[in-house]
Design a protein around this motif. Sequence first.
Motif: not given
Length: 75
Positions: A43-50, A54-57, A59-72
């Motif tokens: 399930t490549p789409l589901q894995s990309a969304i997860q 994860y990267g957004s929550r 606050a880790a810079a990952s390949i799929n996200s352009s920036g950091g998240g909230g970091g809560c």
Amino acid sequence: MKVTHFIVLFAILLSVSGLSGCVQVAAWERGNLAKPQMALEPTPLQSAIQAHVYGSREAAASINSSGGGGGCGCF
């Protein structure tokens, strides 16, 4: 001279064991290998969304996200 014999014997055994993994797959068995469950990423789409969530929550810079998240830290 004994070491060279060992190296040659080891190389022959390694090549024979490597060639033993090559097999012909029968036509009626290919359907089982083509099932979606046999894919590396079923399930490549589901894995990309997860990964994006994860990267957004976290606050880790990952390949799929352009920036950091909230970091809560909540997930």
